[in-house]
Design an enzyme around this catalytic site. Sequence first.
Site: not given
Length: 105
Positions: A18, A22, A41, A76-77
Site C-alpha cells: 500500500y 502511494h 492530502y 486507481w480504485w
Amino acid sequence: MLRKAFVMTVYPQYYEEYEKRHAELWSAMQEAIKAHGAHSYSIFLHPATGQLFAYLEINDEQLWDALASTEICRQWWAYMAPLMETYANNQPVSIDLKQVFHLSR
C-alpha cells in the site's frame, strides 16, 4: 478551505505494498486529485489495526466528490482494491470523520 478526514482499512499483509503504490502514485492520479481541489492530502497507517486515517484540504465539496466519477480514479480504485476493504465497485470503504477540534495559528 475545507478540511476533510476519513478512515479506511488496509489488510495487514499489504501494508508495505500500500505504501509503495502511494509512493509511486500515477502522475495522472496526482493531477486529478489537484484538479479536483485538493491542496494537501495525507494518509496515515495505524499498524496495529490496519486503519488508515486520511486528511485533506479542499476548496469545494462538490468538486472533490466529482473525482470519484473520473476514469483515472476508477482505475486507481481497481489497482488498490486487492489491498484493502472495498465496495463491489472497488471504491474503498471509508467513513467520514466529524471534526471536533481545530487549532490554527
